[in-house]
Design a protein around this motif. Sequence first.
Motif, PDB file in Angstrom:
ATOM      1  N   GLY A  28       0.807  -1.224   0.000  1.00 43.36           N
ATOM      2  CA  GLY A  28       0.000   0.000   0.000  1.00 43.36           C
ATOM      3  C   GLY A  28       0.832   1.261   0.000  1.00 43.36           C
ATOM      4  N   ALA A  29       1.975   1.205   0.672  1.00 44.02           N
ATOM      5  CA  ALA A  29       2.846   2.382   0.761  1.00 44.02           C
ATOM      6  C   ALA A  29       3.408   2.790  -0.594  1.00 44.02           C
ATOM      7  N   ALA A  30       3.418   1.894  -1.544  1.00 39.46           N
ATOM      8  CA  ALA A  30       3.895   2.231  -2.884  1.00 39.46           C
ATOM      9  C   ALA A  30       2.868   3.036  -3.681  1.00 39.46           C
ATOM     10  N   TYR A  31       1.625   3.050  -3.215  1.00 39.10           N
ATOM     11  CA  TYR A  31       0.548   3.693  -3.959  1.00 39.10           C
ATOM     12  C   TYR A  31      -0.158   4.818  -3.217  1.00 39.10           C
ATOM     13  N   TYR A  32       0.016   4.863  -1.910  1.00 39.83           N
ATOM     14  CA  TYR A  32      -0.707   5.836  -1.095  1.00 39.83           C
ATOM     15  C   TYR A  32       0.263   6.621  -0.231  1.00 39.83           C
ATOM     16  N   PRO A  33      -0.093   7.862   0.120  1.00 37.75           N
ATOM     17  CA  PRO A  33       0.774   8.644   0.999  1.00 37.75           C
ATOM     18  C   PRO A  33       0.816   8.047   2.415  1.00 37.75           C
ATOM     19  N   PRO A  34       1.874   8.352   3.171  1.00 37.22           N
ATOM     20  CA  PRO A  34       2.051   7.769   4.509  1.00 37.22           C
ATOM     21  C   PRO A  34       0.859   7.961   5.442  1.00 37.22           C
ATOM     22  N   ASP A  35       0.205   9.108   5.411  1.00 33.20           N
ATOM     23  CA  ASP A  35      -0.922   9.323   6.322  1.00 33.20           C
ATOM     24  C   ASP A  35      -2.092   8.402   5.990  1.00 33.20           C
ATOM     25  N   VAL A  36      -2.304   8.135   4.708  1.00 30.43           N
ATOM     26  CA  VAL A  36      -3.375   7.220   4.306  1.00 30.43           C
ATOM     27  C   VAL A  36      -3.041   5.797   4.750  1.00 30.43           C
ATOM     28  N   VAL A  37      -1.793   5.389   4.557  1.00 29.00           N
ATOM     29  CA  VAL A  37      -1.357   4.057   4.969  1.00 29.00           C
ATOM     30  C   VAL A  37      -1.511   3.896   6.480  1.00 29.00           C
ATOM     31  N   GLU A  38      -1.105   4.906   7.225  1.00 22.16           N
ATOM     32  CA  GLU A  38      -1.209   4.849   8.691  1.00 22.16           C
ATOM     33  C   GLU A  38      -2.672   4.726   9.136  1.00 22.16           C
ATOM     34  N   ASP A  39      -3.547   5.535   8.549  1.00 25.21           N
ATOM     35  CA  ASP A  39      -4.972   5.475   8.894  1.00 25.21           C
ATOM     36  C   ASP A  39      -5.587   4.129   8.503  1.00 25.21           C
ATOM     37  N   TRP A  40      -5.190   3.631   7.354  1.00 25.46           N
ATOM     38  CA  TRP A  40      -5.719   2.371   6.825  1.00 25.46           C
ATOM     39  C   TRP A  40      -5.397   1.214   7.769  1.00 25.46           C
ATOM     40  N   GLY A  41      -4.199   1.204   8.318  1.00 23.89           N
ATOM     41  CA  GLY A  41      -3.787   0.116   9.194  1.00 23.89           C
ATOM     42  C   GLY A  41      -4.140   0.301  10.651  1.00 23.89           C
ATOM     43  N   PHE A  42      -4.620   1.495  11.009  1.00 27.10           N
ATOM     44  CA  PHE A  42      -4.910   1.778  12.416  1.00 27.10           C
ATOM     45  C   PHE A  42      -6.042   0.895  12.931  1.00 27.10           C
ATOM     46  N   GLY A  43      -5.817   0.259  14.061  1.00 24.67           N
ATOM     47  CA  GLY A  43      -6.875  -0.491  14.742  1.00 24.67           C
ATOM     48  C   GLY A  43      -7.171  -1.865  14.167  1.00 24.67           C
ATOM     49  N   LEU A  44      -6.330  -2.359  13.272  1.00 23.83           N
ATOM     50  CA  LEU A  44      -6.571  -3.695  12.725  1.00 23.83           C
ATOM     51  C   LEU A  44      -6.088  -4.746  13.725  1.00 23.83           C
ATOM     52  N   THR A  45      -7.004  -5.186  14.533  1.00 23.38           N
ATOM     53  CA  THR A  45      -6.706  -6.199  15.548  1.00 23.38           C
ATOM     54  C   THR A  45      -7.430  -7.496  15.178  1.00 23.38           C
ATOM     55  N   PRO A  46      -6.995  -8.611  15.709  1.00 25.48           N
ATOM     56  CA  PRO A  46      -7.654  -9.891  15.397  1.00 25.48           C
ATOM     57  C   PRO A  46      -9.163  -9.873  15.651  1.00 25.48           C
ATOM     58  N   ASP A  47      -9.592  -9.110  16.625  1.00 16.93           N
ATOM     59  CA  ASP A  47     -11.014  -9.057  16.973  1.00 16.93           C
ATOM     60  C   ASP A  47     -11.874  -8.591  15.798  1.00 16.93           C
ATOM     61  N   ILE A  48     -11.338  -7.732  14.963  1.00 18.09           N
ATOM     62  CA  ILE A  48     -12.091  -7.235  13.801  1.00 18.09           C
ATOM     63  C   ILE A  48     -12.460  -8.392  12.871  1.00 18.09           C
ATOM     64  N   TYR A  49     -11.520  -9.294  12.644  1.00 15.10           N
ATOM     65  CA  TYR A  49     -11.758 -10.416  11.739  1.00 15.10           C
ATOM     66  C   TYR A  49     -12.685 -11.447  12.372  1.00 15.10           C
ATOM     67  N   VAL A  50     -12.545 -11.645  13.670  1.00 16.04           N
ATOM     68  CA  VAL A  50     -13.450 -12.555  14.373  1.00 16.04           C
ATOM     69  C   VAL A  50     -14.886 -12.052  14.254  1.00 16.04           C
ATOM     70  N   LYS A  51     -15.094 -10.779  14.519  1.00 19.33           N
ATOM     71  CA  LYS A  51     -16.449 -10.211  14.427  1.00 19.33           C
ATOM     72  C   LYS A  51     -16.994 -10.318  13.006  1.00 19.33           C
ATOM     73  N   ALA A  52     -16.145 -10.068  12.014  1.00 21.50           N
ATOM     74  CA  ALA A  52     -16.589 -10.171  10.620  1.00 21.50           C
ATOM     75  C   ALA A  52     -16.995 -11.601  10.284  1.00 21.50           C
ATOM     76  N   MET A  53     -16.200 -12.576  10.724  1.00 20.66           N
ATOM     77  CA  MET A  53     -16.540 -13.983  10.476  1.00 20.66           C
ATOM     78  C   MET A  53     -17.844 -14.351  11.165  1.00 20.66           C
ATOM     79  N   GLU A  54     -17.995 -13.911  12.397  1.00 16.55           N
ATOM     80  CA  GLU A  54     -19.226 -14.229  13.137  1.00 16.55           C
ATOM     81  C   GLU A  54     -20.447 -13.581  12.503  1.00 16.55           C
ATOM     82  N   ALA A  55     -20.244 -12.472  11.778  1.00 21.80           N
ATOM     83  CA  ALA A  55     -21.345 -11.783  11.110  1.00 21.80           C
ATOM     84  C   ALA A  55     -21.618 -12.350   9.716  1.00 21.80           C
ATOM     85  N   GLY A  56     -20.850 -13.360   9.305  1.00 20.68           N
ATOM     86  CA  GLY A  56     -21.124 -14.016   8.035  1.00 20.68           C
ATOM     87  C   GLY A  56     -20.137 -13.746   6.917  1.00 20.68           C
ATOM     88  N   GLU A  57     -19.153 -12.880   7.144  1.00 22.43           N
ATOM     89  CA  GLU A  57     -18.143 -12.653   6.114  1.00 22.43           C
ATOM     90  C   GLU A  57     -17.284 -13.912   5.992  1.00 22.43           C
TER      91      GLU A  57
END
Length: 108
Positions: A28-57
């Motif tokens: 992503g850093a090759a295509y987006y400015p550093p602030d966008v990359v930082e915001d994009w990755g902020f808060g990506l914890t395992p819990d996000i994926y667990v909740k998504a799976m439990e919701a049917g993703e």
Amino acid sequence: MKFETRPACLEDAAAISVAHLDSIRSIGAAYYPPDVVEDWGFGLTPDIYVKAMEAGEVFFVATGVIDGIPAVLGFSSHRVDDAQDGVSVYVRAEASRRGIGTALLRLA
């Protein structure tokens, strides 16, 4: 690089998080400015994926070895929101350009 694909399970959430952050910060850093990359990755914890799976993703992972250690090399996900389909594919930088993303996209 050898890899296998399979449906993801809840126990894969931490490894998916690592692969997601690697992809965002390296590719992503090759295509987006550093602030966008930082915001994009902020808060990506395992819990996000667990909740998504439990919701049917639905998630798929590509697994292989990095530096002698088993790892999730990338993942894809598919969800349906109302009548709209959404698909995402992320691959770790070290595993990119090897057909992993294509294989994951086909599964999603």
